[in-house]
Design a protein around this motif. Sequence first.
Motif, PDB file in Angstrom:
ATOM      1  N   SER A  31      40.270  33.953  44.212  1.00 40.73           N
ATOM      2  CA  SER A  31      41.717  33.438  44.335  1.00 40.73           C
ATOM      3  C   SER A  31      42.490  34.252  45.068  1.00 40.73           C
ATOM      4  O   SER A  31      42.172  35.309  45.112  1.00 40.73           O
ATOM      5  CB  SER A  31      42.055  32.594  43.231  1.00 40.73           C
ATOM      6  N   ARG A  32      43.597  33.502  45.635  1.00 44.23           N
ATOM      7  CA  ARG A  32      44.741  34.483  46.073  1.00 44.23           C
ATOM      8  C   ARG A  32      45.435  35.161  44.794  1.00 44.23           C
ATOM      9  O   ARG A  32      45.474  36.379  45.098  1.00 44.23           O
ATOM     10  CB  ARG A  32      45.870  33.424  46.278  1.00 44.23           C
ATOM     11  N   ASP A  33      45.384  34.757  43.764  1.00 44.26           N
ATOM     12  CA  ASP A  33      45.803  35.457  42.571  1.00 44.26           C
ATOM     13  C   ASP A  33      44.849  36.797  42.292  1.00 44.26           C
ATOM     14  O   ASP A  33      45.133  37.813  41.990  1.00 44.26           O
ATOM     15  CB  ASP A  33      46.180  34.564  41.231  1.00 44.26           C
ATOM     16  N   GLU A  34      43.461  36.440  42.263  1.00 44.34           N
ATOM     17  CA  GLU A  34      42.858  37.406  42.058  1.00 44.34           C
ATOM     18  C   GLU A  34      42.878  38.681  43.088  1.00 44.34           C
ATOM     19  O   GLU A  34      42.393  39.746  42.731  1.00 44.34           O
ATOM     20  CB  GLU A  34      41.271  36.912  41.851  1.00 44.34           C
ATOM     21  N   ILE A  35      42.749  38.191  44.222  1.00 46.27           N
ATOM     22  CA  ILE A  35      43.008  39.176  45.318  1.00 46.27           C
ATOM     23  C   ILE A  35      44.236  40.074  45.278  1.00 46.27           C
ATOM     24  O   ILE A  35      44.161  41.380  45.373  1.00 46.27           O
ATOM     25  CB  ILE A  35      42.715  38.396  46.772  1.00 46.27           C
ATOM     26  N   GLY A  36      45.424  39.276  45.028  1.00 44.48           N
ATOM     27  CA  GLY A  36      46.498  40.195  44.742  1.00 44.48           C
ATOM     28  C   GLY A  36      46.409  41.112  43.556  1.00 44.48           C
ATOM     29  O   GLY A  36      47.171  42.119  43.920  1.00 44.48           O
ATOM     30  N   THR A  37      45.810  40.352  42.446  1.00 44.44           N
ATOM     31  CA  THR A  37      45.694  41.518  41.334  1.00 44.44           C
ATOM     32  C   THR A  37      44.938  42.605  41.685  1.00 44.44           C
ATOM     33  O   THR A  37      45.226  43.714  41.357  1.00 44.44           O
ATOM     34  CB  THR A  37      45.292  40.655  40.052  1.00 44.44           C
ATOM     35  N   ARG A  66      47.351  50.030  50.440  1.00 44.08           N
ATOM     36  CA  ARG A  66      47.010  48.306  50.332  1.00 44.08           C
ATOM     37  C   ARG A  66      47.017  47.766  51.623  1.00 44.08           C
ATOM     38  O   ARG A  66      46.093  47.103  51.944  1.00 44.08           O
ATOM     39  CB  ARG A  66      48.130  47.642  49.670  1.00 44.08           C
ATOM     40  N   ARG A  67      47.808  48.377  52.669  1.00 43.19           N
ATOM     41  CA  ARG A  67      47.797  48.096  53.877  1.00 43.19           C
ATOM     42  C   ARG A  67      46.527  48.402  54.516  1.00 43.19           C
ATOM     43  O   ARG A  67      46.066  47.593  55.486  1.00 43.19           O
ATOM     44  CB  ARG A  67      48.974  48.388  54.831  1.00 43.19           C
ATOM     45  N   GLY A  85      33.768  40.617  48.479  1.00 43.67           N
ATOM     46  CA  GLY A  85      34.166  39.794  47.333  1.00 43.67           C
ATOM     47  C   GLY A  85      33.955  40.283  46.015  1.00 43.67           C
ATOM     48  O   GLY A  85      34.516  39.707  44.906  1.00 43.67           O
ATOM     49  N   MET A  86      33.625  41.274  45.792  1.00 45.69           N
ATOM     50  CA  MET A  86      33.408  41.800  44.312  1.00 45.69           C
ATOM     51  C   MET A  86      34.367  42.957  44.182  1.00 45.69           C
ATOM     52  O   MET A  86      34.689  43.933  44.285  1.00 45.69           O
ATOM     53  CB  MET A  86      32.258  42.856  44.444  1.00 45.69           C
ATOM     54  N   LEU A  87      35.641  42.138  43.591  1.00 49.48           N
ATOM     55  CA  LEU A  87      36.859  42.610  43.477  1.00 49.48           C
ATOM     56  C   LEU A  87      36.968  43.380  42.069  1.00 49.48           C
ATOM     57  O   LEU A  87      37.709  42.925  41.074  1.00 49.48           O
ATOM     58  CB  LEU A  87      37.943  41.859  43.512  1.00 49.48           C
TER      59      LEU A  87
END
Length: 324
Positions: A291-297, A308-309, A260-262
């Motif tokens: 959040s979904r947005d934080e993960i996507g960023t 990424r995959r 979770g440390m993005l």
Amino acid sequence: MTLVAIEEHWICPALTTALEDVPRPDESLAFNELGDHAQRLTDLDEGRIAAMDAQGIDVSVLALTPPGTQSLPPGEAVRLSRTANDLAAAAVGRNPARFRALSTLPMSSPEHVVDELVRAKGLGHVGTMVYGRSGKRFLDDPAYDDFFAAAADLGQPVFIHPQIPSESVRDASYRGLGDLTDLALATFGWGWHVDTATAALRLILRGTFDRHPALQVVLGHWGEMLLFWLDRADSLARVADLPHPVSHYIRTNFHITASGMLNPALLRHALSVTTVDRLLFSTDYPFQHPSRDEIGTFLGHFDSDEDRRKFSSANAAALYGLAL
């Protein structure tokens, strides 16, 4: 893009009761009661799946939250490890498209560890989660060598999760600042991670991976600080008479997850000492809430869709044998 999170915690109520009843309960149990953690940790059904959907997570690999069973007497540790593994297997059975699970092992009873590892794999568990110490016995103790041999032979990756340092270490390094500060320093602020990195380093220095070259280990929190000290740690190999530098084992036998440390800076450093094939996604649910947005960023910081995959799902699928 499929997203697999490999370190998503839950609690077993019967185990929690037993841990609270020991003469000196593990103080880190308090973290399971903060905010809505208890509710989230006990939910292995619709509520958890809703949280996954909100974050865009397709599959969660369930892992019992610390401190596990290793602080319990051997007989109780065996019984409650079996109970926890049965409950996790049942949760996976109810939602096989969304969940997998890591087993809990009775590390305070070394002679029963392999049997439970084998039984848990038969239930469908894809790996196991252990800790760096059980009582005064370190994870690299020869008593656990059969366990590591079995984990390698069975293809069961071993996740070494942080635990609170021993009382003697806490007395020496983590006290005198006030109760709450002492606990924070000994756990999420510092001590958890040093303790886990030391356990991993001891396994390397003990020659564990030379005896069991197929053994695969996972470290959370971007490698529990070990990745940031490899220049110095490599010098230990010569003293310990290892055939390879420490960094070789990190690149060959260790997988690293984000917990979770993005933070893109942590990603860049990890990629400077190991390869993208060794990196895994996780959120450390429910203790981190990206959040979904934080993960996507964060995923946008990888150099290619293929990288990424790999981070998002392919590496986890290969390591844990997941059919996605």
